[in-house]
Design a protein around this motif. Structure first.
Motif, short mmCIF file in Angstrom:
data_model
loop_
_atom_site.label_atom_id
_atom_site.label_comp_id
_atom_site.label_asym_id
_atom_site.label_seq_id
_atom_site.Cartn_x
_atom_site.Cartn_y
_atom_site.Cartn_z
N VAL A 213 0.83 -1.20 0.00
CA VAL A 213 0.00 0.00 0.00
C VAL A 213 0.87 1.26 0.00
O VAL A 213 0.60 2.23 -0.73
CB VAL A 213 -0.95 0.00 1.21
CG1 VAL A 213 -1.67 1.33 1.34
CG2 VAL A 213 -1.96 -1.14 1.10
N THR A 214 1.93 1.26 0.80
CA THR A 214 2.81 2.43 0.89
C THR A 214 3.49 2.70 -0.44
O THR A 214 3.52 3.85 -0.92
CB THR A 214 3.87 2.21 1.99
OG1 THR A 214 3.21 1.94 3.23
CG2 THR A 214 4.74 3.44 2.14
N VAL A 215 4.04 1.67 -1.06
CA VAL A 215 4.74 1.85 -2.34
C VAL A 215 3.75 2.26 -3.43
O VAL A 215 4.06 3.13 -4.26
CB VAL A 215 5.48 0.55 -2.72
CG1 VAL A 215 6.01 0.64 -4.15
CG2 VAL A 215 6.62 0.29 -1.75
N ALA A 216 2.56 1.66 -3.45
CA ALA A 216 1.57 2.02 -4.46
C ALA A 216 1.16 3.48 -4.33
O ALA A 216 1.03 4.20 -5.33
CB ALA A 216 0.36 1.10 -4.35
N THR A 217 0.96 3.94 -3.08
CA THR A 217 0.58 5.35 -2.87
C THR A 217 1.70 6.28 -3.30
O THR A 217 1.45 7.31 -3.97
CB THR A 217 0.25 5.58 -1.39
OG1 THR A 217 -0.76 4.67 -0.97
CG2 THR A 217 -0.24 7.00 -1.16
N ALA A 218 2.94 5.94 -2.94
CA ALA A 218 4.08 6.77 -3.34
C ALA A 218 4.22 6.80 -4.86
O ALA A 218 4.52 7.85 -5.45
CB ALA A 218 5.35 6.25 -2.69
N GLY A 219 4.01 5.67 -5.52
CA GLY A 219 4.09 5.64 -6.97
C GLY A 219 3.00 6.47 -7.63
O GLY A 219 3.24 7.16 -8.63
N PHE A 220 1.80 6.43 -7.07
CA PHE A 220 0.69 7.24 -7.59
C PHE A 220 1.02 8.72 -7.44
O PHE A 220 0.81 9.52 -8.37
CB PHE A 220 -0.59 6.89 -6.83
CG PHE A 220 -1.77 7.72 -7.20
CD1 PHE A 220 -2.27 7.73 -8.49
CD2 PHE A 220 -2.40 8.52 -6.25
CE1 PHE A 220 -3.37 8.50 -8.84
CE2 PHE A 220 -3.50 9.29 -6.59
CZ PHE A 220 -3.98 9.27 -7.88
N PHE A 221 1.56 9.11 -6.30
CA PHE A 221 1.95 10.50 -6.10
C PHE A 221 3.08 10.91 -7.04
O PHE A 221 3.13 12.04 -7.54
CB PHE A 221 2.38 10.72 -4.65
CG PHE A 221 1.23 10.77 -3.67
CD1 PHE A 221 -0.07 10.79 -4.10
CD2 PHE A 221 1.48 10.81 -2.30
CE1 PHE A 221 -1.13 10.85 -3.20
CE2 PHE A 221 0.43 10.86 -1.39
CZ PHE A 221 -0.87 10.88 -1.85
N ALA A 222 4.02 9.96 -7.29
CA ALA A 222 5.13 10.26 -8.21
C ALA A 222 4.61 10.54 -9.62
O ALA A 222 5.13 11.43 -10.32
CB ALA A 222 6.11 9.09 -8.22
N ALA A 223 3.58 9.79 -10.05
CA ALA A 223 2.98 10.05 -11.36
C ALA A 223 2.37 11.45 -11.41
O ALA A 223 2.45 12.15 -12.43
CB ALA A 223 1.93 8.99 -11.67
N ASP A 224 1.77 11.88 -10.32
CA ASP A 224 1.18 13.22 -10.27
C ASP A 224 2.26 14.29 -10.36
O ASP A 224 2.09 15.31 -11.03
CB ASP A 224 0.38 13.39 -8.98
CG ASP A 224 -0.27 14.76 -8.89
OD1 ASP A 224 -1.16 15.05 -9.70
OD2 ASP A 224 0.13 15.56 -8.01
N VAL A 225 3.39 14.06 -9.69
CA VAL A 225 4.50 15.03 -9.77
C VAL A 225 5.03 15.11 -11.20
O VAL A 225 5.36 16.19 -11.71
CB VAL A 225 5.63 14.62 -8.80
CG1 VAL A 225 6.88 15.48 -9.02
CG2 VAL A 225 5.15 14.76 -7.36
N LEU A 226 5.10 13.96 -11.87
CA LEU A 226 5.57 13.95 -13.26
C LEU A 226 4.64 14.74 -14.17
O LEU A 226 5.07 15.37 -15.13
CB LEU A 226 5.67 12.51 -13.74
CG LEU A 226 6.33 12.29 -15.11
CD1 LEU A 226 7.77 12.79 -15.09
CD2 LEU A 226 6.28 10.83 -15.50
N LEU A 227 3.34 14.74 -13.84
CA LEU A 227 2.35 15.48 -14.64
C LEU A 227 2.09 16.87 -14.08
O LEU A 227 1.06 17.48 -14.39
CB LEU A 227 1.03 14.69 -14.66
CG LEU A 227 1.05 13.35 -15.41
CD1 LEU A 227 -0.24 12.58 -15.16
CD2 LEU A 227 1.26 13.57 -16.90
#
Length: 437
Positions: A213-227
């Motif tokens: 859950v922690t890694v998935a949330t961080a990855g989702f946030f990372a995609a938002d930063v990229l966009l």
């Protein structure tokens, strides 16, 4: 008896709150909504003081974005109204002796010095004839740093409150991000970037489904930063990653690798989501364009600084009738779309040094131990210090006050009088087996 009296008091307070909100809603227009919202926020902060910063940051951004209509004053006002309700709630709790004392940190004196600097510079600016409105704008850009710092140290007084505020922030930020991810033309990334490094730190220590859950949330946030479509956020992210790689321990690097992989998977999935490809195309187009005013405005501010390098030209100074290419004649200052130029022009080298002193001190302390929970916050602070070279956020550089506070509050050091957040203070399920003794 207490079990009956406590809920009864809360119920009575709720009835009184509902009555006051109803009365406030009878006021005209936005005034009614603002008053009712502030009263509800005050009630929430009185019950749960650790909500001040999550609600102040995320709620201010959401409300300001919806109500401002592009007006900067309304956007900033939404943030300040929520934070003012938080300050009042904390003062009331202290007056009623409902709360603990603030957590002392090594940067307290430095931040109080910044408050004093603002007062002296404001008085000087008014004395030499700077417009009061411009003095207020410039003063806000400086005082927002100690404001967020002391809000954190006065509201997050225990490890439990730190954890509760972090969970509330991540959950709310995830909801806002999911709702806005597919909106073309959206500028974002700030709120999600703040959560990624702490999640990376946790990912290196969690296990089982909590790690997933922690890694998935961080990855989702990372995609938002990229966009994000915001160069300053990308710069802050790159510097933060570099500091984590250089100063973080093995578990931090493992968390970074897992987050990068998760972010890649989320990014691939988003390619097939309606709205995201259009948003990505707008970002690509924006990279080839420039607003055109940052460089010329900064040049004007540096010229003001060159004339008065030690103490600056007084808080709120502004240069009238400056010709900028493509913008014709305009007034420039006191904000120059580059935080350091704003400081140099308004308060000079002395002011710049006083503002940076507590921030740099907290970073040095936070990076002292590689696997400490203070490392991600110190790395973020480095990133936003770099972004401040170019960016001038609408609501001020409050991250430079919040992040030093979180860095010092999570130090595994006897310098703080209360129990720091360490691996030993985490719930057993979040600990790495090899470090639990």
């Amino acid at each position: 008896m207490r079990r009956v009296v406590g809920p009864a008091c809360v119920a009575l307070a709720g009835v009184a709150l509902g009555s006051l909100v109803s009365a406030l809603l009878m006021l005209p227009g936005r005034l009614a909504l603002a008053g009712a919202g502030a009263l509800v926020a005050l009630f929430v902060f009185l019950l749960w003081p650790w909500m001040v910063l999550p609600v102040g940051i995320l709620g201010g951004a959401a409300i300001g974005g919806v109500t401002s209509g592009g007006d900067v004053r309304t956007y900033v006002g939404a943030h300040l109204l929520l934070l003012a309700a938080g300050v009042v709630a904390l003062l009331v709790r202290r007056w009623l002796r409902m709360d603990l004392k603030a957590r002392p940190t090594p940067a307290d004196l430095g931040m109080m010095t910044v408050v004093g600097l603002t007062g002296i510079a404001a008085g000087y600016g008014l004395a030499i004839g700077n417009l009061p409105s411009e003095v207020m704008v410039a003063g806000y850009q400086i005082t927002v740093v100690p404001l967020y710092f002391f809000l954190a140290t006065y509201s997050l007084t225990t490890t439990r409150r730190l954890a509760a505020a972090g969970v509330a922030y991540v959950v709310a930020a995830a909801g806002l991000t999911a709702a806005a991810m597919t909106m073309p033309g959206r500028h974002g990334g700030l709120l999600t970037l703040l959560a990624i490094p702490p999640l990376v730190w946790l990912a290196g220590r969690a296990r089982g489904w909590r790690r997933i859950v922690t890694v998935a949330t961080a990855g989702f946030f990372a995609a938002d930063v990229l966009l994000a479509s915001y160069r300053g956020i990308w710069l802050a992210a790159l510097v933060t990653i570099a500091v984590l790689l250089l100063r973080g321990g093995r578990s931090v690097r493992v968390g970074l690798a897992a987050t990068a992989a998760a972010g890649l998977v989320v990014g691939v999935m988003l390619v097939f989501t309606p709205g995201v490809p259009e948003r990505a195309r707008e970002i690509a187009t924006g990279l080839e364009q420039s607003a055109g005013y940052r460089g010329p405005e900064s040049a004007v501010g540096l010229d003001v600084f060159a004339q008065r390098p030690v103490l600056g030209a007084g808080l709120g100074q502004s240069t009238a009738d400056v010709y900028l290419a493509d913008f014709a004649s305009t007034d420039v200052g006191p904000v120059y779309h580059a935080y350091y130029v704003t400081l140099l022009a308004n308060v000079g080298l002395v002011g710049l040094a006083l503002v940076l002193w507590p921030i740099v001190r907290s970073i040095r302390a936070g990076l002292a131990e590689r696997d400490a929970p203070s490392v991600p916050f110190a790395a973020l602070c480095c990133g936003f210090l770099a972004a401040a070279l170019f960016a001038a956020p609408t609501d001020g550089h409050w991250e430079l006050g919040l992040l030093p506070a979180l860095t010092l509050l999570t130090l595994p050091s006897p310098a703080l009088s209360t129990t720091p957040v360490t691996v030993a203070t985490l719930p057993p399920a979040w600990r790495r087996p090899e470090v639990v003794r």
